[in-house]
Design a protein around this motif. Structure first.
Motif, PDB file in Angstrom:
ATOM      1  N   ARG A  16      12.511  -2.485  -0.581  1.00 27.90           N
ATOM      2  CA  ARG A  16      11.077  -2.474  -0.036  1.00 27.90           C
ATOM      3  C   ARG A  16      10.468  -0.975  -0.565  1.00 27.90           C
ATOM      4  NH1 ARG A  16      13.089  -3.091   5.143  1.00 27.90           N
ATOM      5  NH2 ARG A  16      12.749  -1.476   5.968  1.00 27.90           N
ATOM      6  N   ASN A  17      11.393  -0.043  -0.728  1.00 27.76           N
ATOM      7  CA  ASN A  17      10.632   1.230  -1.303  1.00 27.76           C
ATOM      8  C   ASN A  17      10.167   1.097  -2.664  1.00 27.76           C
ATOM      9  OD1 ASN A  17      10.466   2.965   0.969  1.00 27.76           O
ATOM     10  ND2 ASN A  17      12.658   3.355   0.488  1.00 27.76           N
ATOM     11  N   LEU A  18      11.134   0.423  -3.430  1.00 33.26           N
ATOM     12  CA  LEU A  18      10.522   0.145  -4.789  1.00 33.26           C
ATOM     13  C   LEU A  18       9.353  -0.663  -5.143  1.00 33.26           C
ATOM     14  CD1 LEU A  18      11.478   0.497  -7.927  1.00 33.26           C
ATOM     15  CD2 LEU A  18      13.047  -1.883  -7.400  1.00 33.26           C
ATOM     16  N   LEU A  19       9.553  -1.939  -4.050  1.00 33.40           N
ATOM     17  CA  LEU A  19       8.274  -2.777  -4.343  1.00 33.40           C
ATOM     18  C   LEU A  19       6.954  -2.015  -3.535  1.00 33.40           C
ATOM     19  CD1 LEU A  19       9.334  -6.113  -3.195  1.00 33.40           C
ATOM     20  CD2 LEU A  19       9.223  -5.129  -5.215  1.00 33.40           C
ATOM     21  N   THR A  20       7.104  -1.272  -2.702  1.00 34.47           N
ATOM     22  CA  THR A  20       5.846  -0.457  -2.360  1.00 34.47           C
ATOM     23  C   THR A  20       5.247   0.382  -3.541  1.00 34.47           C
ATOM     24  OG1 THR A  20       6.505  -0.838   0.038  1.00 34.47           O
ATOM     25  CG2 THR A  20       4.926   0.827  -0.364  1.00 34.47           C
ATOM     26  N   GLY A  21       6.094   1.245  -4.085  1.00 38.34           N
ATOM     27  CA  GLY A  21       5.546   2.209  -4.953  1.00 38.34           C
ATOM     28  C   GLY A  21       5.126   1.375  -6.194  1.00 38.34           C
ATOM     29  N   ARG A  22       5.718   0.362  -6.495  1.00 42.48           N
ATOM     30  CA  ARG A  22       5.261  -0.575  -7.560  1.00 42.48           C
ATOM     31  C   ARG A  22       3.875  -1.055  -7.280  1.00 42.48           C
ATOM     32  NH1 ARG A  22       6.580  -5.849 -10.916  1.00 42.48           N
ATOM     33  NH2 ARG A  22       6.027  -5.421 -12.913  1.00 42.48           N
ATOM     34  N   PHE A  23       3.562  -1.348  -5.812  1.00 47.20           N
ATOM     35  CA  PHE A  23       2.330  -1.924  -5.414  1.00 47.20           C
ATOM     36  C   PHE A  23       1.170  -0.934  -5.706  1.00 47.20           C
ATOM     37  CE2 PHE A  23      -1.028  -2.045  -2.155  1.00 47.20           C
ATOM     38  CZ  PHE A  23      -1.333  -3.365  -2.414  1.00 47.20           C
ATOM     39  N   LEU A 188      -3.655   6.997  -5.639  1.00 44.11           N
ATOM     40  CA  LEU A 188      -2.702   6.080  -5.740  1.00 44.11           C
ATOM     41  C   LEU A 188      -1.716   6.420  -6.378  1.00 44.11           C
ATOM     42  CD1 LEU A 188      -5.362   3.049  -5.784  1.00 44.11           C
ATOM     43  CD2 LEU A 188      -4.168   3.407  -3.906  1.00 44.11           C
ATOM     44  N   LEU A 189      -1.545   6.887  -7.741  1.00 46.46           N
ATOM     45  CA  LEU A 189      -0.278   7.206  -8.351  1.00 46.46           C
ATOM     46  C   LEU A 189       0.483   8.399  -7.615  1.00 46.46           C
ATOM     47  CD1 LEU A 189      -1.921   7.417 -11.776  1.00 46.46           C
ATOM     48  CD2 LEU A 189      -0.382   5.690 -11.149  1.00 46.46           C
ATOM     49  N   LEU A 190      -0.195   9.118  -6.939  1.00 44.68           N
ATOM     50  CA  LEU A 190       0.633  10.054  -6.241  1.00 44.68           C
ATOM     51  C   LEU A 190       1.151   9.426  -5.024  1.00 44.68           C
ATOM     52  CD1 LEU A 190      -2.157  13.147  -6.358  1.00 44.68           C
ATOM     53  CD2 LEU A 190       0.276  13.243  -7.577  1.00 44.68           C
ATOM     54  N   ILE A 191       0.563   8.474  -4.382  1.00 42.72           N
ATOM     55  CA  ILE A 191       1.205   7.804  -3.335  1.00 42.72           C
ATOM     56  C   ILE A 191       2.483   7.013  -3.635  1.00 42.72           C
ATOM     57  CG2 ILE A 191       0.764   6.077  -1.386  1.00 42.72           C
ATOM     58  CD1 ILE A 191      -2.188   7.021  -1.592  1.00 42.72           C
ATOM     59  N   ALA A 192       2.310   6.491  -4.766  1.00 44.03           N
ATOM     60  CA  ALA A 192       3.604   5.712  -5.546  1.00 44.03           C
ATOM     61  C   ALA A 192       4.503   6.433  -5.545  1.00 44.03           C
ATOM     62  CB  ALA A 192       3.054   4.963  -6.776  1.00 44.03           C
ATOM     63  N   SER A 193       4.335   7.646  -6.140  1.00 45.71           N
ATOM     64  CA  SER A 193       5.640   8.687  -6.297  1.00 45.71           C
ATOM     65  C   SER A 193       6.337   8.907  -4.976  1.00 45.71           C
ATOM     66  CB  SER A 193       5.126  10.077  -6.858  1.00 45.71           C
ATOM     67  OG  SER A 193       4.423  10.802  -5.987  1.00 45.71           O
ATOM     68  N   LEU A 194       5.596   8.864  -3.922  1.00 47.90           N
ATOM     69  CA  LEU A 194       6.214   9.511  -2.632  1.00 47.90           C
ATOM     70  C   LEU A 194       7.250   8.406  -2.207  1.00 47.90           C
ATOM     71  CD1 LEU A 194       3.111  10.333  -0.405  1.00 47.90           C
ATOM     72  CD2 LEU A 194       4.986  11.729  -1.643  1.00 47.90           C
ATOM     73  N   PHE A 195       7.023   6.994  -2.595  1.00 45.60           N
ATOM     74  CA  PHE A 195       8.056   5.816  -2.259  1.00 45.60           C
ATOM     75  C   PHE A 195       9.187   5.829  -3.492  1.00 45.60           C
ATOM     76  CE2 PHE A 195       4.387   4.592  -0.086  1.00 45.60           C
ATOM     77  CZ  PHE A 195       4.899   4.115   0.979  1.00 45.60           C
ATOM     78  N   PHE A 196       8.738   6.251  -4.646  1.00 42.99           N
ATOM     79  CA  PHE A 196       9.711   6.559  -5.678  1.00 42.99           C
ATOM     80  C   PHE A 196      10.725   7.497  -5.614  1.00 42.99           C
ATOM     81  CE2 PHE A 196       6.403   4.287  -8.913  1.00 42.99           C
ATOM     82  CZ  PHE A 196       6.884   3.134  -8.291  1.00 42.99           C
ATOM     83  N   TRP A 197      10.419   8.660  -4.529  1.00 45.78           N
ATOM     84  CA  TRP A 197      11.401   9.521  -4.253  1.00 45.78           C
ATOM     85  C   TRP A 197      12.333   9.303  -3.494  1.00 45.78           C
ATOM     86  CZ3 TRP A 197      12.468  14.161  -6.736  1.00 45.78           C
ATOM     87  CH2 TRP A 197      11.604  14.789  -7.361  1.00 45.78           C
ATOM     88  N   GLN A 198      12.137   8.297  -2.577  1.00 51.57           N
ATOM     89  CA  GLN A 198      13.068   7.617  -1.719  1.00 51.57           C
ATOM     90  C   GLN A 198      14.385   6.949  -2.457  1.00 51.57           C
ATOM     91  OE1 GLN A 198      12.451   8.775   1.308  1.00 51.57           O
ATOM     92  NE2 GLN A 198      10.867   9.767   0.445  1.00 51.57           N
ATOM     93  N   LEU A 199      14.047   6.334  -3.480  1.00 56.34           N
ATOM     94  CA  LEU A 199      15.269   5.559  -4.194  1.00 56.34           C
ATOM     95  C   LEU A 199      16.505   6.352  -4.501  1.00 56.34           C
ATOM     96  CD1 LEU A 199      12.753   3.770  -6.697  1.00 56.34           C
ATOM     97  CD2 LEU A 199      13.405   3.089  -4.742  1.00 56.34           C
ATOM     98  N   LYS A 200      17.498   5.852  -4.600  1.00 56.87           N
ATOM     99  CA  LYS A 200      18.722   6.356  -4.793  1.00 56.87           C
ATOM    100  C   LYS A 200      18.982   6.343  -6.366  1.00 56.87           C
ATOM    101  CE  LYS A 200      21.141   4.264  -1.103  1.00 56.87           C
ATOM    102  NZ  LYS A 200      22.199   3.353  -0.451  1.00 56.87           N
TER     103      LYS A 200
END
Length: 411
Positions: A16-23, A188-200
């Motif tokens: 979900r984090n990956l998809l949200t960041g990609r969104f 929007l790009l900065l918001i995406a990075s917040l979700f990518f930081w949550q990935l393993k």
């Protein structure tokens, strides 16, 4: 029969984090593409200048793609994804200089256009890396049984964000102008990075000193040419979109033929993605069970016919419906092609195969944009779109008659 696999796949928090960041990142990219097409055409009033946007990006993107695949397979993927994300933030922020200070700095329209081309050249390098990273991470996040569902959800996310990006880009340009639309894109790009930081982290299976760059790149290319289903699917994507790239000329149709203004342009620009979103959400619930190869060939030919209809139409809502239908057919094609590539590719060369895949995608989209600009200059806008649609139908017939494995493909 409705499948419950999408719901099970979405229970995976990391997915979900990956998809949200990609969104959010695709939302930003689509808004940027919409903005640049409109901005450059308003500066130059030349359809060919729109084509040069695609050429500016595709040359570095394709040139770097094979090396990018090697880097992705040999390095930790989360770190690469974040680096690419922040490179985009920096580069798009540069576009704010002519947007906010064009009067103070006395920029001419042509100077701003050349500056845009220069920035887009460098985004093309970043795109060579960021394009294959997300799909290459998915098989390590979800179970193999959930992979087709995850691919469909990934495509659905892409298309929902594309629809929102195209439409929002047009509306934001109309109401707030280019400069504040750029501010939204960077946010929007900065918001995406917040979700990518949550990935393993996803550490490479290879040791860097064991694999030579050229041998690594050659292995990915060789695998694609040996796997006829992948090769056929990629050829369909490349040549069909190359010749069927009517979307590149939408700023011209919206301004000069359909007289719809910036708001109508945004909706028209989102039309094909609206169709794709509808069909992909449908396919996530009611997946295709058999004859996927034959269906792929049929929908590509149908896509070409829709492009011909769009080129001949002089009515806004008829043009809109042709683009929606083309998007529905393309959505089916996207799901089938993406599933074929993922299911037929081993993990250890996934980054390289997906990078070659990105070459086909990038060369078809951006070279299609350039081809549309050139053909519009030579034939006129309407004739160029009709020609492109006709060539798309022809390509589907040629691939279908020469690639038996793709024609018989089922999963």
């Amino acid at each position: 029969m409705i499948s419950l696999l999408p719901l099970k796949t979405l229970q995976n928090v990391e997915f979900r984090n990956l998809l949200t960041g990609r969104f959010f990142i695709v939302l930003a990219f689509r808004m940027l593409a919409t903005l640049l097409g409109w901005w450059v055409y308003q500066l130059t009033k030349d359809p060919f200048s729109i084509g040069l946007i695609g050429l500016s990006e595709v040359i570095p993107a394709v040139s770097c793609a094979l090396y990018a695949g090697h880097v992705i397979d040999m390095n930790e993927k989360k770190r690469l994804l974040l680096i690419c994300n922040y490179v985009y933030v920096f580069l798009i922020s540069l576009l704010m200089i002519p947007a906010f200070f064009d009067v103070d700095l006395h920029f001419t329209g042509h100077e701003i256009t050349y500056f845009i081309y220069g920035v887009i050249f460098f985004t093309g390098i970043a795109r060579a890396f960021i394009g294959p990273i997300v799909p290459s991470m998915i098989p390590k996040i979800v179970k193999k049984v959930n992979l087709p569902s995850a691919i469909t959800l990934n495509q659905a996310t892409f298309l929902v964000s594309s629809v929102c990006g195209h439409a929002a880009g047009g509306f934001l340009i109309g109401f707030f102008g280019v400069k504040w639309t750029l501010v939204v894109i960077v946010s929007l790009l900065l918001i995406a990075s917040l979700f990518f930081w949550q990935l393993k982290q996803q550490v490479s299976e290879h040791k860097k000193d064991e694999v030579k760059v050229l041998e690594s790149m050659r292995e990915g290319i060789s695998y694609i040419f040996k796997t006829k289903e992948i090769l056929g699917a990629l050829c369909l994507d490349m040549f069909a979109v190359l010749f069927g790239g009517a979307v590149a000329m939408i700023p011209v149709f919206a301004t000069d033929i359909l007289k719809s203004g910036a708001e109508g342009f945004g909706l028209l620009n989102a039309a094909s993605d609206i169709g794709s979103m509808i069909i992909i959400i449908t396919l996530s619930l009611v997946p295709l069970r058999k004859n996927q190869g034959k269906i792929l060939l049929a929908v590509v030919a149908g896509f070409g016919l829709c492009i011909i209809g769009f080129g001949l139409s002089h009515y806004y809502w008829l043009s809109f419906m042709f683009l929606v239908l083309s998007g529905m057919l393309d959505g089916i094609s996207v799901v089938i092609r993406g599933t074929i590539v993922q299911l037929k590719t081993p993990d250890h060369i996934r980054g390289r195969v997906l990078s070659v895949n990105s070459i086909f995608i990038m060369s078809s989209n951006e070279m299609g944009q350039f081809e549309s600009g050139v053909m519009a200059k030579l034939l006129g806008v309407v004739r160029s779109v009709v020609f492109g649609g006709s060539m798309t139908v022809l390509i589907a017939l040629i691939v279908g008659s020469t690639n038996r494995k793709l024609r018989k493909m089922q999963y």
